[in-house]
Design a protein around this motif. Structure first.
Motif, PDB file in Angstrom:
ATOM      1  N   ALA A  34     -10.740 -62.030  44.403  1.00 54.54           N
ATOM      2  CA  ALA A  34      -9.720 -63.074  44.552  1.00 54.54           C
ATOM      3  C   ALA A  34      -9.147 -63.499  43.206  1.00 54.54           C
ATOM      4  CB  ALA A  34     -10.300 -64.279  45.276  1.00 54.54           C
ATOM      5  N   GLN A  35      -9.835 -63.163  42.118  1.00 57.15           N
ATOM      6  CA  GLN A  35      -9.369 -63.526  40.783  1.00 57.15           C
ATOM      7  C   GLN A  35      -8.568 -62.404  40.117  1.00 57.15           C
ATOM      8  OE1 GLN A  35      -9.908 -66.714  39.870  1.00 57.15           O
ATOM      9  NE2 GLN A  35     -10.844 -66.838  41.909  1.00 57.15           N
ATOM     10  N   ILE A  36      -8.426 -61.262  40.799  1.00 57.49           N
ATOM     11  CA  ILE A  36      -7.703 -60.118  40.224  1.00 57.49           C
ATOM     12  C   ILE A  36      -6.219 -60.266  40.538  1.00 57.49           C
ATOM     13  CG2 ILE A  36      -7.418 -57.615  40.264  1.00 57.49           C
ATOM     14  CD1 ILE A  36     -10.380 -57.394  41.008  1.00 57.49           C
ATOM     15  N   ALA A  37      -5.453 -60.678  39.547  1.00 56.80           N
ATOM     16  CA  ALA A  37      -4.036 -60.957  39.763  1.00 56.80           C
ATOM     17  C   ALA A  37      -3.139 -59.758  39.518  1.00 56.80           C
ATOM     18  CB  ALA A  37      -3.595 -62.111  38.853  1.00 56.80           C
ATOM     19  N   VAL A  38      -3.667 -58.688  38.904  1.00 57.63           N
ATOM     20  CA  VAL A  38      -2.848 -57.531  38.585  1.00 57.63           C
ATOM     21  C   VAL A  38      -2.310 -56.911  39.888  1.00 57.63           C
ATOM     22  CG1 VAL A  38      -4.831 -55.945  38.621  1.00 57.63           C
ATOM     23  CG2 VAL A  38      -2.797 -55.351  37.318  1.00 57.63           C
ATOM     24  N   PRO A  39      -1.054 -56.440  39.906  1.00 60.87           N
ATOM     25  CA  PRO A  39      -0.535 -55.774  41.103  1.00 60.87           C
ATOM     26  C   PRO A  39      -1.438 -54.613  41.513  1.00 60.87           C
ATOM     27  CG  PRO A  39       1.238 -56.181  39.538  1.00 60.87           C
ATOM     28  CD  PRO A  39      -0.043 -56.521  38.827  1.00 60.87           C
ATOM     29  N   THR A  40      -1.808 -54.591  42.791  1.00 58.50           N
ATOM     30  CA  THR A  40      -2.796 -53.632  43.282  1.00 58.50           C
ATOM     31  C   THR A  40      -2.263 -52.897  44.508  1.00 58.50           C
ATOM     32  OG1 THR A  40      -4.599 -55.055  42.498  1.00 58.50           O
ATOM     33  CG2 THR A  40      -5.160 -53.359  44.113  1.00 58.50           C
TER      34      THR A  40
ATOM     35  N   HIS B 219      -1.321 -52.136  36.250  1.00 60.86           N
ATOM     36  CA  HIS B 219      -1.391 -51.885  37.689  1.00 60.86           C
ATOM     37  C   HIS B 219      -2.783 -51.354  38.028  1.00 60.86           C
ATOM     38  CE1 HIS B 219       2.889 -51.407  36.615  1.00 60.86           C
ATOM     39  NE2 HIS B 219       3.168 -51.865  37.835  1.00 60.86           N
ATOM     40  N   LEU B 220      -3.194 -51.608  39.262  1.00 66.15           N
ATOM     41  CA  LEU B 220      -4.475 -51.119  39.773  1.00 66.15           C
ATOM     42  C   LEU B 220      -4.209 -50.391  41.094  1.00 66.15           C
ATOM     43  CD1 LEU B 220      -7.618 -51.081  39.727  1.00 66.15           C
ATOM     44  CD2 LEU B 220      -7.545 -53.299  40.899  1.00 66.15           C
TER      45      LEU B 220
ATOM     46  N   LEU C 117       4.664 -48.387  41.252  1.00 68.42           N
ATOM     47  CA  LEU C 117       4.775 -48.586  39.805  1.00 68.42           C
ATOM     48  C   LEU C 117       6.164 -49.074  39.400  1.00 68.42           C
ATOM     49  CD1 LEU C 117       2.799 -45.530  38.364  1.00 68.42           C
ATOM     50  CD2 LEU C 117       2.014 -47.882  38.671  1.00 68.42           C
ATOM     51  N   THR C 118       7.179 -48.713  40.162  1.00 70.95           N
ATOM     52  CA  THR C 118       8.549 -49.124  39.803  1.00 70.95           C
ATOM     53  C   THR C 118       8.964 -50.439  40.450  1.00 70.95           C
ATOM     54  OG1 THR C 118       9.433 -47.771  41.612  1.00 70.95           O
ATOM     55  CG2 THR C 118       9.324 -46.761  39.432  1.00 70.95           C
ATOM     56  N   SER C 119       8.160 -50.916  41.403  1.00 73.89           N
ATOM     57  CA  SER C 119       8.546 -52.135  42.114  1.00 73.89           C
ATOM     58  C   SER C 119       7.896 -53.388  41.536  1.00 73.89           C
ATOM     59  CB  SER C 119       8.183 -52.029  43.596  1.00 73.89           C
ATOM     60  OG  SER C 119       6.769 -51.996  43.770  1.00 73.89           O
TER      61      SER C 119
END
Length: 252
Positions: free
Chosen positions: A190-196, A106-107, A249-251
């Motif tokens: 646009a290339q950052i796929a981690v949930p932010t 996560h970010l 973080l939990t979702s």
């Protein structure tokens, strides 16, 4: 405390507390030091550090984005982790996420100044507040402008600066220049796929709108705005800050 030595021989101050999934904290500045002493996230292991040239770490360069990313990787745990960056630290966290996408779960970007920095009237608004502050300490007065509640702002600023160190202007100037030289940051985001998650205070002098372009560029992002909060949400609304982080973080 766990001092760490980088591959080029720079000693970095670090502190690891708590127990649970790892969360690495990246302080603002640049040229300042870790001020997360009051950030609480029970059930997680928190990794704090002073960036190169700042606070309790060795006061030496080079002060570049690439070196800062390498230092961040040095202080981080070996497995996947959540990365939380505040203000300038949010910009560094974004750069880390774009170069090490496989390292993060996560970010979280707190009080980010987006991709274009503070709004045009930021300095004027700061000056207007400073003109009303009865303080003989210019640094504390300046930091106090980051808090929404003027009645408690100076006390918050003093606490935030305990312990207090000398800001590193050379570091600040070099890193901000390096950041401005990065081409097309929106395309990289646009290339950052981690949930932010973007967390912002509604009363921040760098208002939530400064993150609009960044928010649209990130493909997997959500944003939370906390009322009556300035630039330090975990201090002015610790319960709201924790709720936002835990829900995120939990979702995902």
């Amino acid at each position: 405390m766990h001092p760490l030595l980088t591959d080029d021989g720079c000693r970095l101050w670090t502190e690891v507390t708590g127990d649970g999934p790892p969360v690495v904290l990246v302080h603002g500045g640049p040229g300042w030091w870790d001020v997360f002493q009051d950030l609480e996230l029970p059930g997680h292991t928190l990794y704090r550090w002073d960036q190169r040239g700042c606070g309790r770490s060795d006061r030496r360069g080079p002060y570049t984005l690439a070196r800062s990313v390498a230092d961040l990787d040095t202080v981080s745990p070996r497995g996947p982790f959540t990365l939380i960056g505040h203000s300038w630290g949010a910009a560094l966290a974004l750069h880390y996420a774009s170069t090490h996408p496989d390292r993060l779960t996560h970010l979280i970007l707190v009080s980010s100044t987006g991709l274009d920095g503070p709004p045009p009237d930021y300095r004027q608004r700061v000056a207007e507040i400073l003109a009303t502050i009865p303080s003989d300490d210019p640094w504390i007065a300046r930091i106090s402008t980051g808090f929404a509640d003027r009645a408690t702002a100076l006390d918050h600023a003093r606490h935030l600066n305990t312990p207090r160190f000398e800001p590193n202007q050379e570091c600040a100037d070099a890193l901000l220049a390096d950041l401005r030289a990065v081409p097309d940051r929106a395309a990289a985001c646009a290339q950052i796929a981690v949930p932010t998650l973007l967390i912002h205070g509604a009363a921040d002098l760098r208002p939530p709108a400064v993150t609009d372009i960044l928010f649209k560029a990130l493909p997997n992002a959500e944003r939370v705005v906390l009322d009556n909060v300035g630039h330090y949400p975990w201090i002015e609304d610790p319960a709201g800050f924790q709720r936002a982080v835990r829900a995120f973080l939990t979702s995902c």
